[in-house]
Design a protein around this motif. Structure first.
Motif, short mmCIF file in Angstrom:
data_model
loop_
_atom_site.label_atom_id
_atom_site.label_comp_id
_atom_site.label_asym_id
_atom_site.label_seq_id
_atom_site.Cartn_x
_atom_site.Cartn_y
_atom_site.Cartn_z
N LYS A 65 16.49 94.26 -39.11
CA LYS A 65 17.28 94.27 -40.34
C LYS A 65 17.12 92.99 -41.13
O LYS A 65 17.08 91.91 -40.59
N SER A 66 17.08 93.15 -42.46
CA SER A 66 17.05 92.00 -43.37
C SER A 66 18.46 91.43 -43.47
O SER A 66 19.40 91.97 -42.92
N GLU A 93 25.52 94.57 -44.23
CA GLU A 93 26.04 95.94 -44.32
C GLU A 93 26.43 96.45 -42.94
O GLU A 93 27.47 97.11 -42.78
N ALA A 94 25.61 96.16 -41.92
CA ALA A 94 25.91 96.59 -40.55
C ALA A 94 27.18 95.92 -40.05
O ALA A 94 28.02 96.57 -39.41
N ASP A 97 20.53 91.46 -46.03
CA ASP A 97 21.44 92.41 -46.65
C ASP A 97 21.82 93.52 -45.68
O ASP A 97 22.98 93.92 -45.61
N ALA A 98 20.84 94.00 -44.93
CA ALA A 98 21.11 95.07 -43.97
C ALA A 98 22.02 94.58 -42.86
O ALA A 98 22.89 95.33 -42.39
N LYS A 99 21.86 93.33 -42.45
CA LYS A 99 22.73 92.76 -41.42
C LYS A 99 24.17 92.68 -41.92
O LYS A 99 25.11 92.99 -41.20
#
Length: 95
Positions: A13-14, A20-21, A16-18
């Motif tokens: 995960k990037s 969001e997670a 941003d994805a981190k």
């Protein structure tokens, strides 16, 4: 030597994805605490597991509820954290 425990480099995960997670995990923790009526002494862990086995559905959300003096309870949902709805969570927590 790498064992791939955290996925292939291209699937990690990037930033941003981190974020969001993390937000999805926190949202689920709040919902679990409310649904089960847990006190602040109970610990809740929410993780998304990516299964490499072809027989697996792909992503799975695993929720651990740890109450002092009791066995840890595990709840599993066959979907990614971001896909977990309130209804799916309630169904899983009834099991």
């Amino acid at each position: 030597m790498r064992f791939g425990l955290f996925g292939k480099a291209e699937t990690r995960k990037s930033g941003d994805a981190k974020a969001e997670a993390k937000a999805a995990a926190e949202r689920l923790k709040v919902q679990v605490r409310e649904h089960l009526g847990l006190s602040e002494t109970a610990a809740i862990a929410v993780n998304e597991i990516i299964c490499a086995d072809p027989a697996c559905p792909g992503s799975e959300t695993v929720i651990l509820v740890m109450k002092p003096g009791e066995k840890t309870r595990a709840y599993k949902l066959q979907m990614a954290m971001a896909e977990v709805t309130a209804e799916a969570l309630a169904d899983a927590l009834r099991a």
